[in-house]
Design a protein around this motif. Structure first.
Motif, mmCIF file in Angstrom:
data_model
loop_
_atom_site.group_PDB
_atom_site.id
_atom_site.type_symbol
_atom_site.label_atom_id
_atom_site.label_comp_id
_atom_site.label_asym_id
_atom_site.label_seq_id
_atom_site.Cartn_x
_atom_site.Cartn_y
_atom_site.Cartn_z
ATOM 1 N N VAL A 194 21.096 -28.409 -6.223
ATOM 2 C CA VAL A 194 19.932 -28.508 -7.344
ATOM 3 C C VAL A 194 19.009 -29.876 -6.660
ATOM 4 C CG1 VAL A 194 19.324 -29.389 -9.529
ATOM 5 C CG2 VAL A 194 21.088 -27.360 -9.296
ATOM 6 N N GLU B 98 15.283 -29.728 -5.673
ATOM 7 C CA GLU B 98 14.332 -30.399 -6.551
ATOM 8 C C GLU B 98 13.649 -31.407 -5.572
ATOM 9 O OE1 GLU B 98 16.267 -30.105 -10.865
ATOM 10 O OE2 GLU B 98 16.348 -32.134 -9.855
ATOM 11 N N PRO C 100 18.648 -21.551 -11.483
ATOM 12 C CA PRO C 100 18.649 -21.609 -12.890
ATOM 13 C C PRO C 100 20.202 -21.507 -13.494
ATOM 14 C CG PRO C 100 17.636 -19.531 -12.549
ATOM 15 C CD PRO C 100 17.474 -20.304 -11.128
ATOM 16 N N ARG D 215 21.596 -25.007 -12.538
ATOM 17 C CA ARG D 215 21.258 -26.162 -13.482
ATOM 18 C C ARG D 215 22.003 -25.837 -14.758
ATOM 19 N NH1 ARG D 215 14.601 -25.688 -12.199
ATOM 20 N NH2 ARG D 215 14.819 -27.363 -10.703
ATOM 21 N N ASP E 95 7.958 -33.784 -14.894
ATOM 22 C CA ASP E 95 8.717 -32.786 -14.250
ATOM 23 C C ASP E 95 10.123 -33.506 -14.297
ATOM 24 O OD1 ASP E 95 9.109 -30.339 -12.621
ATOM 25 O OD2 ASP E 95 9.933 -31.625 -11.330
ATOM 26 N N GLY E 96 10.315 -34.539 -14.015
ATOM 27 C CA GLY E 96 11.780 -35.129 -13.990
ATOM 28 C C GLY E 96 12.376 -35.276 -15.338
ATOM 29 N N ARG F 219 11.798 -32.967 -17.677
ATOM 30 C CA ARG F 219 12.232 -31.750 -18.164
ATOM 31 C C ARG F 219 13.460 -31.188 -17.431
ATOM 32 N NH1 ARG F 219 5.920 -29.781 -17.435
ATOM 33 N NH2 ARG F 219 5.374 -30.084 -19.770
ATOM 34 N N THR F 220 13.529 -31.652 -16.169
ATOM 35 C CA THR F 220 14.831 -31.150 -15.366
ATOM 36 C C THR F 220 16.038 -32.120 -15.509
ATOM 37 O OG1 THR F 220 13.873 -32.397 -13.496
ATOM 38 C CG2 THR F 220 13.191 -30.237 -13.692
ATOM 39 N N ARG G 42 16.073 -35.247 -14.608
ATOM 40 C CA ARG G 42 15.950 -36.202 -13.409
ATOM 41 C C ARG G 42 16.070 -37.592 -13.977
ATOM 42 N NH1 ARG G 42 12.476 -36.818 -8.036
ATOM 43 N NH2 ARG G 42 13.556 -38.912 -7.046
ATOM 44 N N ARG H 187 13.103 -36.251 -23.095
ATOM 45 C CA ARG H 187 13.377 -34.846 -23.280
ATOM 46 C C ARG H 187 13.609 -34.475 -24.808
ATOM 47 N NH1 ARG H 187 16.200 -34.712 -19.538
ATOM 48 N NH2 ARG H 187 18.350 -34.702 -20.249
#
Length: 295
Positions: free
Chosen positions: A10, A14, A66, A69, A133-134, A136-137, A139, A271
């Motif tokens: 992952v 990323e 996915p 994750r 983006d970080g 949401r994922t 990070r 988030r």
């Protein structure tokens, strides 16, 4: 199949780079490469295309990502449940921030560290697009971002400040005689702006597109102070937050933009859904109280 193999996969997916991924997971690059090779042998398919300048996912890698994750998120959720039952506050916190703001982030992190020394804290600067983006994922656990009127999908925010976006020029610039200008006045002029992915640049690009033109970006820098210096030297028209430009009125002439006016918001974001570590929850609560008290 081991969890660390999924974690490394992952990270590489990323970061699109083995070196950055290795730094992110605190493992030497050969170790990351070896574990992903083992994972690929177990699947019987290559998950990463290593042929270009950046690492990209193969079709098999796109299919696996996915699920990898989700597996990592499930394990993280299980650990959180146990930690909360035990009343523990430990682990890691990753905080992100845009380059320029007036939030006492060092003070917040120092107070948190004093209260919870077992929690490892990291801080990184990035553009708003990268930070969103970080978040949401997973990070980043929380971040200070620059946004418009719409809250990015999947995030909750607490607004820190909202202010106008203005143009700023040197005192001898031809526009310096104006208190306000229309957005269309910027058509074809050399502009000095933050890079793509930043909140202010996004507001500028959106407004210009609605008015039927693309901004002519002559100079681009990630530090607003550099933009101010370039404008003061007569190299173009800088696009800056109003308070930032007004604080440099000795060398810059701030000019309001009308038809349409541009506005931006600085916000603390996290988030909205998904597992949140006890450490992240405590930090977010502390930050929200601090920001509410300072407004």
């Amino acid at each position: 199949m081991e969890l660390r193999q999924l974690e490394y996969f992952v990270a590489v997916a990323e970061e699109q780079n083995f070196t950055r991924a290795a730094a992110r997971v605190h493992v030497a690059q050969p170790g990351v490469s070896a574990q992903i090779r083992r994972l690929e042998r177990e699947f019987g398919q290559e998950l990463l295309d290593r042929g270009g300048r950046s690492v990209r996912l193969t079709a098999a890698g796109e299919a696996v990502l996915p699920y990898a994750r989700a597996a990592l998120a499930a394990v993280a959720g299980a650990r959180l449940a146990v930690d909360e039952l035990a009343g523990l506050l430990r682990g890691q916190l990753a905080i992100g921030t845009v380059t320029s703001h007036n939030v006492d982030l060092p003070g917040l992190l120092a107070e948190f560290h004093d209260a919870h020394p077992a929690v490892e804290i990291t801080l990184a600067e990035a553009t708003t697009d990268e930070l969103v983006d970080g978040l949401r994922t997973g990070r980043f656990d929380a971040a200070i971002v620059s946004i418009g009127s719409v809250v990015p999908e999947g995030l909750d925010i607490q607004v820190i400040t909202e202010q106008a976006i203005v143009v700023a020029v040197g005192h001898d610039h031809e526009l310096a005689a104006h208190a306000t200008i229309s957005l269309d006045t910027l058509r074809g002029r050399p502009l000095i702006s933050l890079p793509e992915g930043t909140g202010i640049r996004a507001r500028l690009d959106e407004a210009c597109a609605v008015n039927g033109f693309a901004p002519r970006i002559a100079f681009e820098a990630g530090d607003p102070e550099v933009l101010a210096q370039l404008a003061a030297r007569g190299l173009g028209v800088a696009i800056l937050p109003e308070a930032f430009a007004e604080a440099r009125a000795d060398r810059l002439r701030p000019i309001s933009i009308t038809r349409p006016g541009l506005r931006g918001r600085l916000a603390f974001a996290w988030r909205a859904k998904g597992p949140v570590s006890p450490a992240a929850r405590v930090l977010i609560e502390r930050a929200r109280k601090m920001l509410a008290a300072s407004r």
